[in-house]
Design an enzyme around this catalytic site. Structure first.
Site, PDB file in Angstrom:
ATOM      1  N   GLU A 326      36.701  13.278  20.492  1.00  0.00           N
ATOM      2  CA  GLU A 326      37.359  14.581  20.540  1.00  0.00           C
ATOM      3  C   GLU A 326      37.678  15.010  19.109  1.00  0.00           C
ATOM      4  O   GLU A 326      38.140  14.213  18.304  1.00  0.00           O
ATOM      5  CB  GLU A 326      38.629  14.515  21.384  1.00  0.00           C
ATOM      6  CG  GLU A 326      38.363  14.290  22.858  1.00  0.00           C
ATOM      7  CD  GLU A 326      39.608  14.452  23.705  1.00  0.00           C
ATOM      8  OE1 GLU A 326      40.642  14.875  23.162  1.00  0.00           O
ATOM      9  OE2 GLU A 326      39.549  14.152  24.910  1.00  0.00           O
ATOM     10  N   ALA A 412      50.645  24.315  21.206  1.00  0.00           N
ATOM     11  CA  ALA A 412      51.895  24.632  21.896  1.00  0.00           C
ATOM     12  C   ALA A 412      51.815  24.149  23.343  1.00  0.00           C
ATOM     13  O   ALA A 412      50.806  24.357  24.024  1.00  0.00           O
ATOM     14  CB  ALA A 412      52.159  26.137  21.848  1.00  0.00           C
ATOM     15  N   LEU A 414      52.757  23.806  27.375  1.00  0.00           N
ATOM     16  CA  LEU A 414      53.081  24.714  28.471  1.00  0.00           C
ATOM     17  C   LEU A 414      54.494  24.440  28.987  1.00  0.00           C
ATOM     18  O   LEU A 414      55.097  23.412  28.652  1.00  0.00           O
ATOM     19  CB  LEU A 414      52.066  24.528  29.601  1.00  0.00           C
ATOM     20  CG  LEU A 414      50.614  24.867  29.233  1.00  0.00           C
ATOM     21  CD1 LEU A 414      49.682  24.413  30.347  1.00  0.00           C
ATOM     22  CD2 LEU A 414      50.458  26.345  28.975  1.00  0.00           C
ATOM     23  N   ASP A 482      32.123  19.099  28.696  1.00  0.00           N
ATOM     24  CA  ASP A 482      33.148  18.240  29.290  1.00  0.00           C
ATOM     25  C   ASP A 482      34.160  19.045  30.111  1.00  0.00           C
ATOM     26  O   ASP A 482      35.367  18.951  29.897  1.00  0.00           O
ATOM     27  CB  ASP A 482      33.859  17.471  28.168  1.00  0.00           C
ATOM     28  CG  ASP A 482      34.795  16.399  28.692  1.00  0.00           C
ATOM     29  OD1 ASP A 482      34.474  15.800  29.725  1.00  0.00           O
ATOM     30  OD2 ASP A 482      35.850  16.168  28.064  1.00  0.00           O
ATOM     31  N   GLU A 487      42.961  23.599  35.564  1.00  0.00           N
ATOM     32  CA  GLU A 487      44.309  23.695  36.143  1.00  0.00           C
ATOM     33  C   GLU A 487      44.726  25.152  36.301  1.00  0.00           C
ATOM     34  O   GLU A 487      44.303  26.019  35.532  1.00  0.00           O
ATOM     35  CB  GLU A 487      45.328  22.969  35.252  1.00  0.00           C
ATOM     36  CG  GLU A 487      45.154  21.471  35.189  1.00  0.00           C
ATOM     37  CD  GLU A 487      46.235  20.800  34.356  1.00  0.00           C
ATOM     38  OE1 GLU A 487      47.131  21.521  33.851  1.00  0.00           O
ATOM     39  OE2 GLU A 487      46.208  19.571  34.215  1.00  0.00           O
ATOM     40  N   ASP A 502      41.970  21.395  26.755  1.00  0.00           N
ATOM     41  CA  ASP A 502      41.180  20.194  26.475  1.00  0.00           C
ATOM     42  C   ASP A 502      39.738  20.523  26.109  1.00  0.00           C
ATOM     43  O   ASP A 502      38.797  20.185  26.822  1.00  0.00           O
ATOM     44  CB  ASP A 502      41.228  19.250  27.676  1.00  0.00           C
ATOM     45  CG  ASP A 502      40.895  17.816  27.279  1.00  0.00           C
ATOM     46  OD1 ASP A 502      40.847  17.535  26.075  1.00  0.00           O
ATOM     47  OD2 ASP A 502      40.666  16.985  28.186  1.00  0.00           O
TER      48      ASP A 502
END
Length: 611
Positions: A326, A412, A414, A482, A487, A502
């Site tokens: 990543e 930041a 959530l 990926d 969500e 992500d």
């Protein structure tokens, strides 16, 4: 010749001192002159008399020479010269460097704490001077861009500002009270009559038995088991007194976006992510790679991803997408791309330099994390944390500057789970994550699979299917394979935009365009009309996507975020999307391809870009 002269002078002075007529005072004066002559002779022999004269006779030139010497030494220590007691203290406190060693050892590249490397780890620091950000030769970048263009640029000024003034980016958004995520936000935007039905202080009996002292406090990021905590209660006066930018930004979350187009709190939150002091650190549970929760001085929380490899290093062609590292810079670039496309579903992300010792190790009480810190053979402070795959000494994370400084991204966070629970959905075009097997959509007829998806809830009604198409556009431009889940906020049910989270495995290759990411659009022959219009706009010379992205990211503290080949790949992939949609329109007609999603879009005409 010079040595013979000095021998004669010394003999004369010695005979003069032996004379009995010499008085004591005269001998002292003569002795002082003798020492002065000897000192000047030594300076002349060493070739340093000229520098000494400059410092004595011309204060201006002497000061300039001194500054030049300090500047040369400062380049190795984050802009602080290693001269004088004040700067020695800076070296000790800010970088954990033992400044009692010789300057020659520093300039030779030897680690000052080599004999006892743990000294640098034990020294805490509260004030960290941010080292200078890497510079970029914009003139050279622009020359490279011109080589890859078919026509010279005809527009000057800020393309980003021109883009954001376009009517497509000024379409009014109709947001009702129920479209806001948080109760405080609904109360703030409600009429006096509507506020009667928003009971801010109401909790269930079960929640009342588990009163939580404070909604957000230090050292409670993971240990508090936030999913088991009750939702916080509010009072109207508490909401009106809320002035923190990160909290006001959360009040702007709606079912379609995480922030408004002109929300001033976005820049304030980015500034806080870049400058606020880190007060607490702990690891994020789960995941294949290391991520850290960081609490800042204003009580906001950020998600930290560390530097793994250089910007110009690409994913090897033989590597699977699920074995890739990543990248912290991919998270930053993904946020800017999300904003340029006007999705606004990715939380603000900024780059930042961190002191591994004073801002991570000394601010954490996570034993699993602390046990993984060590000093590498060359003196850099390293750690690797605890995660599923890439957390061991073979995949360690080490400081890349001055033995202690590490580059990373900070996103930041959530709203907390107990205040805004989220639901995880399986992506219909999810990959198999296997070296030998393929997913269902990869082995069956694409159009048949698309029809099956469109007839399955929640994609048969509402906005969900259009959101999937937007996600395909977003991921294809970045080269992100990926995307296995996404969500949404539970409070909105099925009528909610997905959260763009992500994206660390994006921007891995510049010469390869992964067309399988675009399958939802190519097999379904559908795209939102507003998305298609903005993509056409970004293909035009005056709004070119690569130029707008470069300008948007250049203010980040660790700019440049993307290399030039990555920026040019954005333009190439954008053209591929437009060509795919054009083929669908030719085959099925615009009325069957373009999904209506916003009012007033018909009144905004977008001329086709030049081929």
């Amino acid at each position: 010749m010079l040595k013979d002269s000095f021998r004669i002078i010394i003999r004369v002075l010695c005979s003069f001192f032996r004379s009995e007529t010499m008085k004591l005072k005269a001998r002292l004066v003569a002795g002082g002159l003798f020492l002065t002559l000897v000192t000047c002779g030594v300076l002349v022999l060493n070739g340093n008399l000229r520098v000494a004269v400059e410092f004595t006779a011309d204060p201006a030139s002497g000061q300039g020479a001194g500054r030049a010497a300090q500047a040369a030494e400062a380049s190795r220590y984050g802009g602080k010269a290693a001269f004088g007691p004040g700067n020695k203290k800076l070296l000790n406190e800010e970088y954990g460097v033992n400044s009692n060693v010789s300057l020659s050892a520093m300039s030779s590249g030897q680690h000052p704490n080599l004999k006892s490397p743990e000294k640098g780890l034990q020294k805490k620091s509260n004030v960290v001077e941010k080292p200078p950000s890497p510079t970029v030769d914009h003139k050279q970048l622009n020359n490279n861009v011109q080589k890859n263009r078919t026509s010279p640029p005809r527009y000057a000024g800020s393309k980003l500002k021109i883009l954001l003034r376009h009517p497509l980016y000024r379409i009014p958004e109709r947001v009702s009270t129920s479209d806001y995520l948080l109760k405080p936000a609904r109360w703030l935007h409600a009429t006096p009559d509507e506020r009667k039905y928003i009971k801010l202080g109401e909790n269930s009996e079960e929640e009342k038995r588990h009163k939580h002292k404070k909604h957000h406090h230090s050292k409670s990021i993971k240990k508090s088991k936030e999913k088991d905590l009750p939702a916080p209660t509010y009072k109207s006066e508490d909401i009106l007194n809320e002035k923190k930018p990160w909290r006001l930004l959360q009040f702007g979350i709606t079912r379609s976006s995480l922030y408004g187009r002109n929300d001033p709190n976005v820049e304030r939150v980015l500034d806080a992510l870049r400058t606020q002091e880190v007060t607490y650190v702990e690891m994020k549970p789960g995941g294949t790679q290391l991520k850290l929760f960081m609490e800042l001085a204003d009580t906001s929380i950020g998600m930290f991803k560390p530097w793994r490899w250089p910007r110009d290093r690409e994913t090897p062609p033989d590597h699977f997408y699920f074995t890739d590292y990543e990248r912290h810079n991919a998270e930053i670039a993904a946020y800017h791309l999300d904003r340029v496309l006007d999705f606004r579903r990715c939380p603000p992300v900024s780059g930042r330099w961190f002191n591994v010792t004073s801002e991570i190790r000394h601010k954490s009480e996570d034993d699993k994390l602390l046990r993984t810190f060590f000093v590498s053979p060359v003196g850099n402070v390293c750690f690797f944390g605890d995660c599923s795959y890439y957390c061991n000494t073979e995949h360690m994370i080490c400081a890349t500057r001055d033995h202690h400084m590490l580059e990373g991204s900070l996103a930041a966070y959530l709203p907390r789970w107990q205040e805004a629970p989220r639901k995880t959905w399986k992506h219909p075009w999810k990959r198999s994550y296997s070296r030998v097997k393929k997913a269902e959509w990869e082995v069956v007829d694409g159009e048949a699979f698309c029809r099956e998806v469109r007839n399955t809830p929640p994609y048969d009604t509402g906005r969900k299917f259009g959101d999937l198409l937007d996600l395909a556009v977003y991921d294809f431009l970045m080269g992100n394979m990926d995307r296995h889940h996404y969500e949404t906020f539970k409070a909105f049910g099925n009528n909610s935009a997905p959260l763009h989270l992500d994206q660390g495995r994006a921007f891995g290759r510049t010469t390869h365009d992964e067309l399988s990411i675009l399958v939802p659009i190519s097999s379904c022959c559908s795209i939102r009309k507003s998305t298609w219009a903005r993509l056409q706009l970004l293909a035009r010379e005056e709004y070119r996507l690569s130029d707008v992205m470069r300008e948007s990211m250049q203010s980040d503290p660790i700019a440049p975020i993307l290399t030039e080949p990555h920026l040019l790949a954005l333009d190439r992939r954008l053209r591929i999307i437009l060509n795919t949609v054009d083929e669908c329109i030719t085959k099925k007609g615009a009325e069957n391809v373009l999904l209506e999603d916003q009012e007033h879009i018909e009144n905004i005409l977008i001329p086709k870009p030049a081929q």
